[in-house]
Design a protein around this motif. Sequence first.
Motif, short mmCIF file in Angstrom:
data_model
loop_
_atom_site.label_atom_id
_atom_site.label_comp_id
_atom_site.label_asym_id
_atom_site.label_seq_id
_atom_site.Cartn_x
_atom_site.Cartn_y
_atom_site.Cartn_z
N ASP A 43 8.83 33.34 14.53
CA ASP A 43 9.44 34.61 14.13
C ASP A 43 10.38 35.09 15.22
N SER A 45 8.82 30.71 7.75
CA SER A 45 8.56 31.39 9.01
C SER A 45 7.07 31.66 9.16
N THR A 103 14.98 35.35 9.55
CA THR A 103 14.71 34.21 10.44
C THR A 103 14.88 32.88 9.71
N GLU A 104 14.45 32.83 8.45
CA GLU A 104 14.62 31.59 7.68
C GLU A 104 16.10 31.28 7.46
N THR A 155 8.75 27.71 11.37
CA THR A 155 9.53 28.22 12.50
C THR A 155 8.87 29.45 13.09
#
Length: 321
Positions: free
Chosen positions: A67, A97, A76-77, A65
């Motif tokens: 950031d 991430s 973020t995760e 993904t």
Amino acid sequence: QVKKAVDALVAFTRSKAKGDALLLNESESIHLLVTVWKVPQVSKVIRIPLPHGIRPETTEICLFTKDEPNLSAEQTENLYKKLLLRNGIRSISRIISYKTLKKEYKMFEAKRRLLNSFDLFLADDRIRRLLPSHLGKHFYERKKAPLSVNLKAKDLAKELEKHIQGTTLPVNNKGCCYTTRIGHTGMKVDEIIENIIAAANVIDNKLPKKWKNVKIVHLKTLKSVALPIFTANISNLDELDKEPSLKKKGVQKAKPKKVKKTGKKLKSRQDTVTTENKAAAATQEPVIKEKVETVQEPGDCDDEEIPQLVPIQTTSSADPK
């Protein structure tokens, strides 16, 4: 013909599994081999959505993904984990991430463990172009390159399911044979046949030069013989020879580009000459005329004589002094 080949492969794997009683997983992957007449000039990856999923529920899937601003890697995760749970997606086992990928997977051993830990890799389409430098060539040699996913799609579950339960056909410009996973022997025969027909329809639309370029199609497992299910006529090759080739088009496009570049070089050199000779503005016009004459005199190799214009200008500008 497809049904005969699928029945033969399923019977072969079952007879072999009876002899090996220690095998825990009896299902074996079935691959579709596509051989083309002419190798395409540009490599591409053809995505093939399938009516029946080819991966079991125990498949390990990793998602890379982007950031998020003002958030740490863990935050973020966790954010994307909540997003997937909100959309009812539970098939993705781990989210990594971009920050953690750069920090924790620098070493070769860490990249190799990551490669062997998961069966499928997905990546946010906003960072997909940044991943090859951090993942390494082994992901692409073993055909585990991350598939780009739009995480901002309205129907996120449908977007991810299309990639998880679908397959890809990597087409490159280095050979004439390409393989894709089309099912496994644990599936029903009718489901495998429907997947093969759906893949053939997508290949017909997205393969360079379409179905005319297909020479032979085989079905096989990892430990079986390749069984032919389609063989093209030699007349298809004659039709392909009549069509204009991609190489000729590329050469025609390349010639005007070179002329444009030389024109730009001439303009830039003329501009530098004019800036250097600001004091002698009145004597610049005859100098430029002499340049044009010197370029027009040799008609064979104009490009080679262009660098000689600079010393000619310096000597001509010194004569009036």
